[in-house]
Design a protein around this motif. Structure first.
Motif, PDB file in Angstrom:
ATOM      1  N   GLU A   1       2.012  -3.493 -11.372  1.00 25.62           N
ATOM      2  CA  GLU A   1       2.505  -2.156 -11.061  1.00 25.62           C
ATOM      3  C   GLU A   1       2.771  -2.043  -9.565  1.00 25.62           C
ATOM      4  O   GLU A   1       2.047  -2.632  -8.756  1.00 25.62           O
ATOM      5  CB  GLU A   1       1.468  -1.110 -11.475  1.00 25.62           C
ATOM      6  N   PRO A   2       3.793  -1.284  -9.181  1.00 25.87           N
ATOM      7  CA  PRO A   2       4.059  -1.085  -7.745  1.00 25.87           C
ATOM      8  C   PRO A   2       2.865  -0.509  -6.983  1.00 25.87           C
ATOM      9  O   PRO A   2       2.678  -0.822  -5.809  1.00 25.87           O
ATOM     10  CB  PRO A   2       5.240  -0.113  -7.737  1.00 25.87           C
ATOM     11  N   GLU A   3       2.044   0.302  -7.648  1.00 25.84           N
ATOM     12  CA  GLU A   3       0.865   0.857  -6.985  1.00 25.84           C
ATOM     13  C   GLU A   3      -0.103  -0.242  -6.559  1.00 25.84           C
ATOM     14  O   GLU A   3      -0.730  -0.156  -5.508  1.00 25.84           O
ATOM     15  CB  GLU A   3       0.133   1.853  -7.905  1.00 25.84           C
ATOM     16  N   PHE A   4      -0.228  -1.281  -7.382  1.00 20.68           N
ATOM     17  CA  PHE A   4      -1.083  -2.408  -7.037  1.00 20.68           C
ATOM     18  C   PHE A   4      -0.453  -3.221  -5.917  1.00 20.68           C
ATOM     19  O   PHE A   4      -1.125  -3.630  -4.962  1.00 20.68           O
ATOM     20  CB  PHE A   4      -1.334  -3.298  -8.259  1.00 20.68           C
ATOM     21  N   ALA A   5       0.851  -3.453  -6.011  1.00 20.33           N
ATOM     22  CA  ALA A   5       1.552  -4.249  -5.006  1.00 20.33           C
ATOM     23  C   ALA A   5       1.528  -3.569  -3.642  1.00 20.33           C
ATOM     24  O   ALA A   5       1.533  -4.246  -2.614  1.00 20.33           O
ATOM     25  CB  ALA A   5       2.992  -4.501  -5.451  1.00 20.33           C
ATOM     26  N   SER A   6       1.474  -2.246  -3.620  1.00 21.88           N
ATOM     27  CA  SER A   6       1.479  -1.536  -2.338  1.00 21.88           C
ATOM     28  C   SER A   6       0.269  -1.904  -1.484  1.00 21.88           C
ATOM     29  O   SER A   6       0.344  -1.873  -0.254  1.00 21.88           O
ATOM     30  CB  SER A   6       1.519  -0.027  -2.563  1.00 21.88           C
ATOM     31  N   LYS A   7      -0.823  -2.298  -2.122  1.00 23.85           N
ATOM     32  CA  LYS A   7      -2.021  -2.684  -1.386  1.00 23.85           C
ATOM     33  C   LYS A   7      -1.869  -4.048  -0.731  1.00 23.85           C
ATOM     34  O   LYS A   7      -2.665  -4.420   0.128  1.00 23.85           O
ATOM     35  CB  LYS A   7      -3.231  -2.683  -2.318  1.00 23.85           C
ATOM     36  N   LEU A   8      -0.856  -4.804  -1.137  1.00 21.47           N
ATOM     37  CA  LEU A   8      -0.660  -6.152  -0.626  1.00 21.47           C
ATOM     38  C   LEU A   8       0.381  -6.226   0.501  1.00 21.47           C
ATOM     39  O   LEU A   8       0.628  -7.293   1.042  1.00 21.47           O
ATOM     40  CB  LEU A   8      -0.212  -7.081  -1.762  1.00 21.47           C
ATOM     41  N   LEU A   9       0.981  -5.096   0.841  1.00 29.87           N
ATOM     42  CA  LEU A   9       2.065  -5.099   1.822  1.00 29.87           C
ATOM     43  C   LEU A   9       1.525  -5.029   3.246  1.00 29.87           C
ATOM     44  O   LEU A   9       0.587  -4.286   3.531  1.00 29.87           O
ATOM     45  CB  LEU A   9       3.000  -3.916   1.579  1.00 29.87           C
ATOM     46  N   SER A  10       2.168  -5.786   4.128  1.00 32.23           N
ATOM     47  CA  SER A  10       1.772  -5.752   5.534  1.00 32.23           C
ATOM     48  C   SER A  10       2.257  -4.452   6.170  1.00 32.23           C
ATOM     49  O   SER A  10       3.137  -3.767   5.642  1.00 32.23           O
ATOM     50  CB  SER A  10       2.373  -6.945   6.278  1.00 32.23           C
ATOM     51  N   LYS A  11       1.688  -4.130   7.307  1.00 29.31           N
ATOM     52  CA  LYS A  11       2.049  -2.902   8.018  1.00 29.31           C
ATOM     53  C   LYS A  11       3.528  -2.905   8.400  1.00 29.31           C
ATOM     54  O   LYS A  11       4.195  -1.877   8.294  1.00 29.31           O
ATOM     55  CB  LYS A  11       1.167  -2.741   9.260  1.00 29.31           C
ATOM     56  N   SER A  12       4.058  -4.046   8.800  1.00 28.02           N
ATOM     57  CA  SER A  12       5.470  -4.107   9.195  1.00 28.02           C
ATOM     58  C   SER A  12       6.394  -3.839   8.004  1.00 28.02           C
ATOM     59  O   SER A  12       7.425  -3.178   8.155  1.00 28.02           O
ATOM     60  CB  SER A  12       5.799  -5.447   9.846  1.00 28.02           C
ATOM     61  N   ILE A  13       6.027  -4.317   6.829  1.00 32.76           N
ATOM     62  CA  ILE A  13       6.851  -4.060   5.645  1.00 32.76           C
ATOM     63  C   ILE A  13       6.768  -2.594   5.254  1.00 32.76           C
ATOM     64  O   ILE A  13       7.777  -1.992   4.872  1.00 32.76           O
ATOM     65  CB  ILE A  13       6.454  -4.981   4.476  1.00 32.76           C
ATOM     66  N   VAL A  14       5.591  -1.989   5.375  1.00 30.50           N
ATOM     67  CA  VAL A  14       5.441  -0.572   5.072  1.00 30.50           C
ATOM     68  C   VAL A  14       6.327   0.254   6.010  1.00 30.50           C
ATOM     69  O   VAL A  14       6.994   1.198   5.583  1.00 30.50           O
ATOM     70  CB  VAL A  14       3.960  -0.132   5.167  1.00 30.50           C
ATOM     71  N   GLU A  15       6.378  -0.125   7.287  1.00 30.29           N
ATOM     72  CA  GLU A  15       7.235   0.577   8.246  1.00 30.29           C
ATOM     73  C   GLU A  15       8.709   0.411   7.882  1.00 30.29           C
ATOM     74  O   GLU A  15       9.481   1.368   7.962  1.00 30.29           O
ATOM     75  CB  GLU A  15       6.968   0.065   9.658  1.00 30.29           C
ATOM     76  N   ARG A  16       9.098  -0.789   7.478  1.00 24.52           N
ATOM     77  CA  ARG A  16      10.492  -1.026   7.080  1.00 24.52           C
ATOM     78  C   ARG A  16      10.833  -0.244   5.806  1.00 24.52           C
ATOM     79  O   ARG A  16      11.945   0.258   5.659  1.00 24.52           O
ATOM     80  CB  ARG A  16      10.741  -2.510   6.890  1.00 24.52           C
ATOM     81  N   LEU A  17       9.879  -0.169   4.886  1.00 30.19           N
ATOM     82  CA  LEU A  17      10.065   0.634   3.674  1.00 30.19           C
ATOM     83  C   LEU A  17      10.281   2.102   4.031  1.00 30.19           C
ATOM     84  O   LEU A  17      11.148   2.775   3.460  1.00 30.19           O
ATOM     85  CB  LEU A  17       8.837   0.538   2.776  1.00 30.19           C
ATOM     86  N   HIS A  18       9.501   2.598   4.961  1.00 33.04           N
ATOM     87  CA  HIS A  18       9.625   3.977   5.393  1.00 33.04           C
ATOM     88  C   HIS A  18      11.013   4.219   5.996  1.00 33.04           C
ATOM     89  O   HIS A  18      11.677   5.202   5.664  1.00 33.04           O
ATOM     90  CB  HIS A  18       8.526   4.315   6.399  1.00 33.04           C
ATOM     91  N   ASP A  19      11.442   3.309   6.869  1.00 33.54           N
ATOM     92  CA  ASP A  19      12.770   3.434   7.479  1.00 33.54           C
ATOM     93  C   ASP A  19      13.871   3.382   6.424  1.00 33.54           C
ATOM     94  O   ASP A  19      14.841   4.136   6.490  1.00 33.54           O
ATOM     95  CB  ASP A  19      12.983   2.332   8.521  1.00 33.54           C
ATOM     96  N   GLU A  20      13.715   2.486   5.463  1.00 33.70           N
ATOM     97  CA  GLU A  20      14.702   2.375   4.386  1.00 33.70           C
ATOM     98  C   GLU A  20      14.737   3.657   3.554  1.00 33.70           C
ATOM     99  O   GLU A  20      15.808   4.139   3.185  1.00 33.70           O
ATOM    100  CB  GLU A  20      14.372   1.174   3.496  1.00 33.70           C
ATOM    101  N   GLY A  21      13.571   4.219   3.285  1.00 29.52           N
ATOM    102  CA  GLY A  21      13.496   5.472   2.552  1.00 29.52           C
ATOM    103  C   GLY A  21      14.163   6.616   3.304  1.00 29.52           C
ATOM    104  O   GLY A  21      14.846   7.456   2.719  1.00 29.52           O
ATOM    105  N   LEU A  22      13.997   6.636   4.623  1.00 33.41           N
ATOM    106  CA  LEU A  22      14.667   7.651   5.433  1.00 33.41           C
ATOM    107  C   LEU A  22      16.179   7.476   5.381  1.00 33.41           C
ATOM    108  O   LEU A  22      16.921   8.449   5.232  1.00 33.41           O
ATOM    109  CB  LEU A  22      14.188   7.575   6.888  1.00 33.41           C
ATOM    110  N   ASP A  23      16.636   6.234   5.513  1.00 32.03           N
ATOM    111  CA  ASP A  23      18.078   5.953   5.485  1.00 32.03           C
ATOM    112  C   ASP A  23      18.707   6.335   4.154  1.00 32.03           C
ATOM    113  O   ASP A  23      19.853   6.770   4.106  1.00 32.03           O
ATOM    114  CB  ASP A  23      18.349   4.474   5.768  1.00 32.03           C
ATOM    115  N   LEU A  24      17.962   6.167   3.073  1.00 25.92           N
ATOM    116  CA  LEU A  24      18.476   6.477   1.735  1.00 25.92           C
ATOM    117  C   LEU A  24      18.189   7.921   1.312  1.00 25.92           C
ATOM    118  O   LEU A  24      18.428   8.288   0.167  1.00 25.92           O
ATOM    119  CB  LEU A  24      17.863   5.511   0.710  1.00 25.92           C
ATOM    120  N   ASN A  25      17.670   8.714   2.241  1.00 21.58           N
ATOM    121  CA  ASN A  25      17.317  10.113   1.981  1.00 21.58           C
ATOM    122  C   ASN A  25      16.306  10.260   0.842  1.00 21.58           C
ATOM    123  O   ASN A  25      16.338  11.232   0.094  1.00 21.58           O
ATOM    124  CB  ASN A  25      18.560  10.953   1.692  1.00 21.58           C
ATOM    125  N   MET A  26      15.411   9.304   0.722  1.00 26.47           N
ATOM    126  CA  MET A  26      14.344   9.374  -0.277  1.00 26.47           C
ATOM    127  C   MET A  26      13.092  10.015   0.316  1.00 26.47           C
ATOM    128  O   MET A  26      12.222  10.465  -0.411  1.00 26.47           O
ATOM    129  CB  MET A  26      14.008   7.973  -0.795  1.00 26.47           C
TER     130      MET A  26
END
Length: 72
Positions: free
Chosen positions: A38-63
């Motif tokens: 599940e993505p909820e489980f995978a979220s615990k495995l993500l590095s801080k830099s990937i979480v930041e990139r995910l956040h930026d991507e979410g902002l760019d996609l208006n999510m």
């Protein structure tokens, strides 16, 4: 169950982004399908830099709503 360390999973996400040419969201969801987790489980495995990139991507996609920033 997934037998990857957070470092290994984050590396696989980075590799998937490079090879697929898609964003981090698609890469993570693809790996979740591949490993049957599940993505909820995978979220615990993500590095801080990937979480930041995910956040930026979410902002760019208006999510994610953009927050106001004070001029500095």
């Amino acid at each position: 169950m997934l037998d990857l360390t957070p470092e290994e999973f984050s590396k696989e996400v980075e590799d998937k982004v490079e090879t697929m040419g898609d964003g981090y969201i698609e890469a993570i969801l693809s790996l979740c399908d591949e490993y049957s987790v599940e993505p909820e489980f995978a979220s615990k495995l993500l590095s801080k830099s990937i979480v930041e990139r995910l956040h930026d991507e979410g902002l760019d996609l208006n999510m994610i709503p953009k927050t106001a920033k004070l001029p500095v």
